[in-house]
Scaffold this motif. Sequence first.
Motif, PDB file in Angstrom:
ATOM      1  N   GLU A 202       0.878  -1.090   0.005  1.00  0.00           N
ATOM      2  CA  GLU A 202       0.148   0.061   0.036  1.00  0.00           C
ATOM      3  C   GLU A 202       1.045   1.029   0.038  1.00  0.00           C
ATOM      4  O   GLU A 202       0.420   2.325  -0.431  1.00  0.00           O
ATOM      5  CB  GLU A 202      -0.767   0.061   1.141  1.00  0.00           C
ATOM      6  CG  GLU A 202      -1.975  -1.071   1.134  1.00  0.00           C
ATOM      7  CD  GLU A 202      -2.835  -1.055   2.361  1.00  0.00           C
ATOM      8  OE1 GLU A 202      -2.697  -0.263   3.220  1.00  0.00           O
ATOM      9  OE2 GLU A 202      -3.785  -1.749   2.658  1.00  0.00           O
ATOM     10  N   SER A 203       2.114   0.919   0.568  1.00  0.00           N
ATOM     11  CA  SER A 203       2.860   2.377   0.507  1.00  0.00           C
ATOM     12  C   SER A 203       3.633   2.684  -0.661  1.00  0.00           C
ATOM     13  O   SER A 203       4.477   3.797  -0.624  1.00  0.00           O
ATOM     14  CB  SER A 203       3.691   2.297   1.802  1.00  0.00           C
ATOM     15  OG  SER A 203       4.693   1.167   1.404  1.00  0.00           O
ATOM     16  N   ILE A 204       3.795   1.604  -1.550  1.00  0.00           N
ATOM     17  CA  ILE A 204       4.702   1.957  -2.808  1.00  0.00           C
ATOM     18  C   ILE A 204       3.848   2.896  -3.831  1.00  0.00           C
ATOM     19  O   ILE A 204       2.746   2.451  -4.184  1.00  0.00           O
ATOM     20  CB  ILE A 204       5.018   0.578  -3.430  1.00  0.00           C
ATOM     21  CG1 ILE A 204       5.666  -0.215  -2.570  1.00  0.00           C
ATOM     22  CG2 ILE A 204       5.890   0.762  -4.588  1.00  0.00           C
ATOM     23  CD1 ILE A 204       5.961  -1.759  -2.941  1.00  0.00           C
ATOM     24  N   ARG A 205       4.492   3.887  -4.362  1.00  0.00           N
ATOM     25  CA  ARG A 205       3.745   4.639  -5.366  1.00  0.00           C
ATOM     26  C   ARG A 205       4.619   5.253  -6.129  1.00  0.00           C
ATOM     27  O   ARG A 205       6.033   5.480  -5.886  1.00  0.00           O
ATOM     28  CB  ARG A 205       3.114   5.635  -4.604  1.00  0.00           C
ATOM     29  CG  ARG A 205       3.711   6.727  -3.628  1.00  0.00           C
ATOM     30  CD  ARG A 205       3.094   7.655  -2.631  1.00  0.00           C
ATOM     31  NE  ARG A 205       3.870   8.549  -2.057  1.00  0.00           N
ATOM     32  CZ  ARG A 205       4.273   8.158  -0.991  1.00  0.00           C
ATOM     33  NH1 ARG A 205       4.314   6.866  -0.353  1.00  0.00           N
ATOM     34  NH2 ARG A 205       5.016   9.070  -0.051  1.00  0.00           N
ATOM     35  N   LEU A 206       4.197   5.857  -7.276  1.00  0.00           N
ATOM     36  CA  LEU A 206       5.132   6.409  -8.282  1.00  0.00           C
ATOM     37  C   LEU A 206       4.894   7.924  -8.107  1.00  0.00           C
ATOM     38  O   LEU A 206       3.463   8.192  -8.370  1.00  0.00           O
ATOM     39  CB  LEU A 206       4.913   5.747  -9.928  1.00  0.00           C
ATOM     40  CG  LEU A 206       5.405   4.546 -10.026  1.00  0.00           C
ATOM     41  CD1 LEU A 206       4.751   4.099 -11.390  1.00  0.00           C
ATOM     42  CD2 LEU A 206       6.984   4.492 -10.078  1.00  0.00           C
ATOM     43  N   ASP A 207       5.760   8.830  -8.108  1.00  0.00           N
ATOM     44  CA  ASP A 207       5.548  10.474  -8.200  1.00  0.00           C
ATOM     45  C   ASP A 207       5.119  10.614  -9.847  1.00  0.00           C
ATOM     46  O   ASP A 207       5.279   9.878 -10.775  1.00  0.00           O
ATOM     47  CB  ASP A 207       6.195  11.206  -7.433  1.00  0.00           C
ATOM     48  CG  ASP A 207       7.791  10.978  -8.125  1.00  0.00           C
ATOM     49  OD1 ASP A 207       7.925  10.835  -9.238  1.00  0.00           O
ATOM     50  OD2 ASP A 207       8.689  11.445  -7.524  1.00  0.00           O
ATOM     51  N   GLU A 208       4.898  11.916 -10.055  1.00  0.00           N
ATOM     52  CA  GLU A 208       4.621  12.425 -11.245  1.00  0.00           C
ATOM     53  C   GLU A 208       6.002  12.279 -12.145  1.00  0.00           C
ATOM     54  O   GLU A 208       5.862  12.454 -13.653  1.00  0.00           O
ATOM     55  CB  GLU A 208       4.490  14.111 -11.486  1.00  0.00           C
ATOM     56  CG  GLU A 208       5.419  15.008 -10.833  1.00  0.00           C
ATOM     57  CD  GLU A 208       5.319  15.059  -9.112  1.00  0.00           C
ATOM     58  OE1 GLU A 208       6.015  15.847  -8.634  1.00  0.00           O
ATOM     59  OE2 GLU A 208       4.401  14.281  -8.563  1.00  0.00           O
ATOM     60  N   ASN A 209       7.295  12.114 -11.670  1.00  0.00           N
ATOM     61  CA  ASN A 209       8.430  11.887 -12.414  1.00  0.00           C
ATOM     62  C   ASN A 209       8.587  10.408 -12.669  1.00  0.00           C
ATOM     63  O   ASN A 209       9.985  10.064 -12.937  1.00  0.00           O
ATOM     64  CB  ASN A 209       9.805  12.744 -11.778  1.00  0.00           C
ATOM     65  CG  ASN A 209       9.356  14.095 -11.686  1.00  0.00           C
ATOM     66  OD1 ASN A 209       8.782  14.900 -12.554  1.00  0.00           O
ATOM     67  ND2 ASN A 209       9.515  14.837 -10.520  1.00  0.00           N
ATOM     68  N   ASN A 210       7.782   9.667 -12.259  1.00  0.00           N
ATOM     69  CA  ASN A 210       8.120   8.172 -12.504  1.00  0.00           C
ATOM     70  C   ASN A 210       9.044   7.690 -11.410  1.00  0.00           C
ATOM     71  O   ASN A 210       9.575   6.599 -11.465  1.00  0.00           O
ATOM     72  CB  ASN A 210       8.488   7.584 -13.872  1.00  0.00           C
ATOM     73  CG  ASN A 210       7.925   6.227 -14.059  1.00  0.00           C
ATOM     74  OD1 ASN A 210       6.899   6.025 -13.826  1.00  0.00           O
ATOM     75  ND2 ASN A 210       8.832   5.426 -14.795  1.00  0.00           N
ATOM     76  N   GLU A 211       9.485   8.473 -10.379  1.00  0.00           N
ATOM     77  CA  GLU A 211      10.140   7.896  -9.438  1.00  0.00           C
ATOM     78  C   GLU A 211       9.262   7.223  -8.220  1.00  0.00           C
ATOM     79  O   GLU A 211       8.264   7.681  -8.045  1.00  0.00           O
ATOM     80  CB  GLU A 211      10.921   9.171  -8.415  1.00  0.00           C
ATOM     81  CG  GLU A 211      11.643  10.189  -9.384  1.00  0.00           C
ATOM     82  CD  GLU A 211      13.065   9.208  -9.834  1.00  0.00           C
ATOM     83  OE1 GLU A 211      13.242   8.611  -9.188  1.00  0.00           O
ATOM     84  OE2 GLU A 211      13.440   9.824 -10.960  1.00  0.00           O
ATOM     85  N   GLN A 226      13.250   7.037  -1.344  1.00  0.00           N
ATOM     86  CA  GLN A 226      13.083   7.033  -2.893  1.00  0.00           C
ATOM     87  C   GLN A 226      13.890   5.872  -3.421  1.00  0.00           C
ATOM     88  O   GLN A 226      15.102   5.798  -3.337  1.00  0.00           O
ATOM     89  CB  GLN A 226      13.778   8.316  -3.486  1.00  0.00           C
ATOM     90  CG  GLN A 226      13.455   8.266  -4.829  1.00  0.00           C
ATOM     91  CD  GLN A 226      14.121   9.749  -5.555  1.00  0.00           C
ATOM     92  OE1 GLN A 226      13.853  10.824  -4.880  1.00  0.00           O
ATOM     93  NE2 GLN A 226      14.676   9.589  -6.663  1.00  0.00           N
ATOM     94  N   ILE A 227      13.116   4.747  -3.982  1.00  0.00           N
ATOM     95  CA  ILE A 227      13.511   3.490  -4.146  1.00  0.00           C
ATOM     96  C   ILE A 227      14.618   3.527  -5.059  1.00  0.00           C
ATOM     97  O   ILE A 227      15.765   3.089  -5.399  1.00  0.00           O
ATOM     98  CB  ILE A 227      12.579   2.594  -4.516  1.00  0.00           C
ATOM     99  CG1 ILE A 227      11.348   2.435  -3.547  1.00  0.00           C
ATOM    100  CG2 ILE A 227      12.817   1.396  -5.230  1.00  0.00           C
ATOM    101  CD1 ILE A 227      12.013   1.810  -2.128  1.00  0.00           C
ATOM    102  N   ASN A 228      14.544   4.550  -6.403  1.00  0.00           N
ATOM    103  CA  ASN A 228      15.391   4.679  -7.359  1.00  0.00           C
ATOM    104  C   ASN A 228      16.787   4.879  -6.858  1.00  0.00           C
ATOM    105  O   ASN A 228      17.602   4.900  -7.623  1.00  0.00           O
ATOM    106  CB  ASN A 228      14.854   5.665  -8.424  1.00  0.00           C
ATOM    107  CG  ASN A 228      13.580   5.605  -8.873  1.00  0.00           C
ATOM    108  OD1 ASN A 228      12.460   5.629  -8.266  1.00  0.00           O
ATOM    109  ND2 ASN A 228      13.206   5.398 -10.042  1.00  0.00           N
ATOM    110  N   GLN A 229      17.052   5.411  -5.626  1.00  0.00           N
ATOM    111  CA  GLN A 229      18.377   5.893  -5.163  1.00  0.00           C
ATOM    112  C   GLN A 229      18.928   4.386  -4.847  1.00  0.00           C
ATOM    113  O   GLN A 229      20.096   4.498  -4.534  1.00  0.00           O
ATOM    114  CB  GLN A 229      18.223   6.709  -4.298  1.00  0.00           C
ATOM    115  CG  GLN A 229      17.630   8.253  -4.696  1.00  0.00           C
ATOM    116  CD  GLN A 229      17.679   9.459  -3.611  1.00  0.00           C
ATOM    117  OE1 GLN A 229      17.594   8.715  -2.474  1.00  0.00           O
ATOM    118  NE2 GLN A 229      17.371  10.471  -3.739  1.00  0.00           N
TER     119      GLN A 229
END
Length: 284
Positions: A202-211, A226-229
């Motif tokens: 439930e806590s995983i989401r994508l922001d407007e920059n696909n991050e 931020q997972i991408n990091q």
Amino acid sequence: MIQRILNIQRFFEQLFDSIFSILKVIVWSKFSVSHPPVQSENCVILGNGPSLKDSMDNHKDFILQSDIFCVNLFAISDYYTQLKPNNYLLLDEAFINPNHERASQAIEHLVKDTAWKINVFIPYKFKKSAYFQDKFSKNQFIQPVYFNYVIFGGFDWLRFWIYKKDLGMPQSQNVLIASVFRCINLGYKNIYLLGADHTWHESIRLDENNEIIADDSHFYGNKTYQINQLVSQEESYMARQFLSLHKAFKGYEVLARYAQYRGTKVLNASKRSYIDVFEKIKLF
């Protein structure tokens, strides 16, 4: 015809898994696992999900009526010295890494704050850690209890026999799986789960920059990162995360069958939870 082919395929998968698992037991398992005596027929396992705070605040008397198991970072909370749990389970190798900030903080609290007898259940590999051994030697109330974390799969009739002998155990993608397994093998008749939310997805989401953004939520606090990091751009975090979730819930599925085999009732008393294989109850 198709079902017959699938059954044959499943049989050979289980056969291969059984043979491979037996080899792992022969190579890695210790054949002298001891169990401390239990104080009650009932135990409560405290997961660290956000709902645990509500359970501890509103059902403290119920918790104190049974043997208590806590896990991972529970020792950093004030509830640790309030409840004085008589059992603690650690599984992640982070707890034998002195450079892991949160894990080493939990170890410090465990050693410093424990003034009552407690069994700390840990995999045999922890025995090789000089850091871990040095820390635990400083508190006479802490009794290490070692177990074989050797994943055993294959035919249920075989692996349940291996599980009962404590030579192997289910894959424990989550520490609660290992905790429920230990409680079954210790001989508890009723095992109650609290704080077993398992709401990570439930806590995983994508922001407007696909991050990819995720919240790491526990009863003692929340952290957003931020997972991408943390992972490569070429690697799908979503794929990895949902595979991990699959392994966790599959582990509970195996545990439910093993609990039935051993005549143990596992009751999920968490205020909210996605675990669907155990009987769900409400505490009043």
